[in-house]
Enzyme design. Structure first.
Site, PDB file in Angstrom:
ATOM      1  N   GLU A  22      37.493  18.043  23.318  1.00  0.00           N
ATOM      2  CA  GLU A  22      36.633  18.089  22.128  1.00  0.00           C
ATOM      3  C   GLU A  22      35.520  17.067  22.320  1.00  0.00           C
ATOM      4  OE1 GLU A  22      38.544  17.238  18.357  1.00  0.00           O
ATOM      5  OE2 GLU A  22      36.746  17.901  17.302  1.00  0.00           O
ATOM      6  N   ASN A  59      41.219  25.897  13.349  1.00  0.00           N
ATOM      7  CA  ASN A  59      41.846  24.703  13.941  1.00  0.00           C
ATOM      8  C   ASN A  59      42.943  24.215  13.002  1.00  0.00           C
ATOM      9  OD1 ASN A  59      42.182  22.312  15.547  1.00  0.00           O
ATOM     10  ND2 ASN A  59      40.885  21.234  14.105  1.00  0.00           N
ATOM     11  N   GLU A  60      42.718  23.100  12.339  1.00  0.00           N
ATOM     12  CA  GLU A  60      43.735  22.577  11.412  1.00  0.00           C
ATOM     13  C   GLU A  60      43.424  23.079  10.012  1.00  0.00           C
ATOM     14  OE1 GLU A  60      43.710  18.330  11.701  1.00  0.00           O
ATOM     15  OE2 GLU A  60      44.973  18.345  13.486  1.00  0.00           O
ATOM     16  N   CYS A  64      38.162  19.480  15.182  1.00  0.00           N
ATOM     17  CA  CYS A  64      37.343  19.520  13.970  1.00  0.00           C
ATOM     18  C   CYS A  64      35.905  19.931  14.248  1.00  0.00           C
ATOM     19  CB  CYS A  64      37.389  18.162  13.278  1.00  0.00           C
ATOM     20  SG  CYS A  64      39.009  17.779  12.629  1.00  0.00           S
TER      21      CYS A  64
END
Ligand code: AHR
Length: 653
Positions: free
Chosen positions: A47, A375-376, A243
């Site tokens: 990332e 993602n989350e 993120c």
């Protein structure tokens, strides 16, 4: 020298501790090879956090090369007659600068770039300078390009290296030249000086790369960092976040379509980590997209890992925003996912995204097999958005494996809600994340033993041991990660991929730690966690072998003296690899009862990873302080020193 002393001391401590070691018998059934260990089992997650991409893995040394930062000259010091224009040759990066000779003949016009925390120059290295330029009113402009050490106490600031270009066309053209650097400077800068007799000149996309990038690519990667990834032997490569995929708001989500095609025309994106922590603020953190999806796919191919791209599900980071894409306006997001599969695998003759891939230099498909959506994420907002993605992707590309998410937590409400939802949606894998403390890791040795074997498999997509108040990469955290990973390995039938996170951090630019690899502008070091990942990946084996002590898996349970263990059969089926982590304070003796191999004697190599001080870590100054070492071993009884990870790889004598 240090390493030698360490080996001797460790050997001595192993000998002196023999008397104290308690006996344990591990039963390993070599007759019963279990699940096949997938090639994707251990991998990496990249990332652009901690200046991992721009200022890190991406080889570009100039910050704000296209003058597109919101403050257009951020990263640049301009002097003399410099003005900003916005009708440049690249529509998605319209800004450029105009340089004119000062009216006062003794004054200079020019620009100086600060790089990312300075520009690291290496002695005798060659740098490739490129710029798009024109002389708008005709004539000729001469520009000198200098590698500068602004802090030098020497006679000349620009002693590091210098070259010049002559611009003589009214049309935009790309100019290129090479500059050899005379010395090593950690925090240099890059200066452009307009000759006093020059015509007015326009400059756009001012770029400086080391010539020696990973695999020699022009839009390439920093060699030492990319090689560190290759040396991890990753089976899977998840990118580009995290993120950053979600964005702090939807507008700043990672948009892969903006990251492909000519680098000069890739629009700038705000990095989601720019505003995240007011205690570590980096107001100049943007994404040039120079390291884009084409480069990610290429890297995956070069390091031999399956690419796992992650795309936005239409939810901005839920920690920060609830401005999400309405369900009835989700189609462009779904199209992004579908077009991405075409970009990776499609036929350039019939698909426009595949044609971009081919035009960039890769006509052959990238053979993409996985795609992660979101993602989350959490709450009902996630499955209701994921559902149409699954339906449309499966309809068009039934062979692509879809990865959903169980949210940001290793357990709890969000996780409990999402797992059944993922089953209902029939995703192929569920991405689990756990940044947890030492206590959690010590107790998580059985986590996957009782997971359902039906339905989606697990991708442990982000995990790391984070001790409160101790967020550096100390040895003990890595030891517990090694212990936990015996659990992943034992359950390779359900856990199909695992990637430690985050991967990179600039020592001056981090937002999140611990991380696997730390770097400054010219060097880097591998953390203890890096070595644990490498040890697993290079000792993956082919099939799980059942390993028990008194009938139970060895997973750090109450009566197991802090031991964790797993065993695999190697590729050629002739050797066995046993991994044992002693997390306790006492040495432990283990006898291997190899069912199926009878009384045959065995011998092989013993790899040991140990530190005397649990808080010790590698650093830029001492990058090799804690490294694994290998010795010869024979017999079925081994003693494992306190707080030590060993890998015994043996075959019949
Ligand atoms: O790895 C750092 C961050 O941790 C990732 O961006 C996110 O997925 C998680 O919260």
């Amino acid at each position: 020298m240090k390493l030698f002393a360490f080996i001797v001391l460790s050997a001595l401590s192993a000998v002196t501790s023999l008397a104290k070691a308690k006996e344990h018998v591990f039963d390993i059934n070599t007759n019963k090879p279990g699940a096949e260990i997938p090639s994707t089992m251990y991998g990496i997650f990249f990332e652009d956090i901690n200046y991992g991409a721009d200022g890190g893995l991406y080889g570009e040394l100039i910050k704000n090369r296209s003058f597109e930062f919101p403050q257009n000259l951020m990263g640049w010091m301009s002097f003399g007659d410099v003005s900003l224009k916005d009708d440049g040759p690249f529509p998605r990066c319209p800004h450029y600068v105009r340089l004119a000779v000062c009216k006062e003949p003794s004054k200079w016009t020019g620009l100086q770039n600060e790089g990312y925390f300075g520009i690291g120059y290496q002695k005798n290295a060659v740098y490739r300078f490129t710029v798009w330029a024109r002389v708008p009113n005709g004539g000729v402009a001469k520009i000198s390009a200098q590698l500068v050490d602004p802090k030098t106490m020497g006679e000349r600031q620009q002693y590091l290296g210098e070259t010049s270009i002559t611009v003589d066309s009214k049309d935009w053209k790309k100019y290129e030249c090479y500059i050899k650097c005379a010395d090593h400077v950690e925090k240099g800068s890059f200066r452009l000086l307009l000759d006093h007799s020059s015509s007015t000149v326009d400059l756009e996309h001012v770029s400086l790369f080391p010539k020696d990038t990973y695999k020699g690519d022009e839009n390439g990667l920093r060699k030492d960092l990319a090689e560190a990834l290759e040396q991890l032997h990753p089976g899977v490569f998840r990118f580009p976040g995290g993120c950053v995929v979600e964005g702090a708001e939807l507008e700043s989500r990672y948009q892969w379509k903006n990251s492909v095609g000519p680098v000069e025309n890739r629009p700038l994106n705000e990095n989601r980590w720019l505003h995240s922590f007011d205690n570590r603020l980096f107001p100049d953190y943007f994404q040039s997209y120079g390291l884009g999806f084409y480069e990610y796919f290429r890297l995956a191919e070069e390091i031999g890992a399956e690419p796992v791209p992650v795309v936005s599900v239409g939810l901005a980071c839920q920690y920060q925003s609830n401005r999400h894409q309405p369900l009835d306006q989700l189609q462009p997001y779904i199209d992004d996912a579908i077009d991405l599969i075409a970009f990776a695998n499609g036929d350039p003759a019939t698909n426009k995204w595949a044609k971009i891939r081919a035009d960039m230099g890769h006509p052959a498909p990238f053979n993409l097999k996985y795609i992660a959506i979101g993602n989350e994420q959490w709450g009902k907002e996630y499955p209701e958005r994921l559902k149409p993605f699954v339906a449309q992707i499966k309809a068009k590309y039934p062979d692509i494996h879809i990865i959903g998410s169980s949210g940001p937590d290793s357990e709890g409400d969000k996780y409990d809600y999402l797992w059944p939802e993922m089953r209902k949606l029939k995703v192929d894998l569920v991405d689990e994340h756990f940044y947890r403390d030492e206590n959690w890791f010590l107790k998580a040795g059985n986590r996957y033993d009782n997971y359902s074997r039906k339905g989606p498999k697990v991708f442990a997509g982000e995990y790391a041991c984070h001790e409160t108040g101790k967020k550096w990469n100390h040895f003990y955290a890595a030891l517990l990660e090694a212990a936990f990973m015996t659990n992943l390995e034992r359950n390779a039938d359900v856990v199909r991929m695992a990637t430690y996170a985050p991967l990179f951090a600039h020592v001056e630019g981090w937002q999140w730690r611990p991380d696997a690899i730390w770097f400054n502008n010219t060097s880097k070091f591998n953390t203890c966690s890096y070595y644990v990942q490498q040890l697993y990946a290079t000792n993956k084996g082919k099939h799980v072998l059942p390993l028990t002590m008194k009938g139970k898996p060895v997973a750090g349970n109450a009566d197991q003296d802090g031991l964790f263990a797993s065993a695999v059969l190697d590729k050629n089926d002739h050797s066995v690899i046993v991994k044992i982590v002693n997390t306790g304070d006492q040495p432990q003796s283990v006898s291997l009862n190899l069912k199926g191999w009878g009384q045959t004697m065995v011998s092989g190599t013993l790899t040991t990873f140990h530190a005397d001080n649990m808080d010790a870590e590698n650093t830029l100054d001492s990058p090799q302080q804690i490294v694994p070492y290998t010795s010869q071993q024979s017999g079925k009884t081994i003693t494992i020193s306190a707080k030590t990870f060993i890998i015994y790889r043996f075959s019949k004598k």
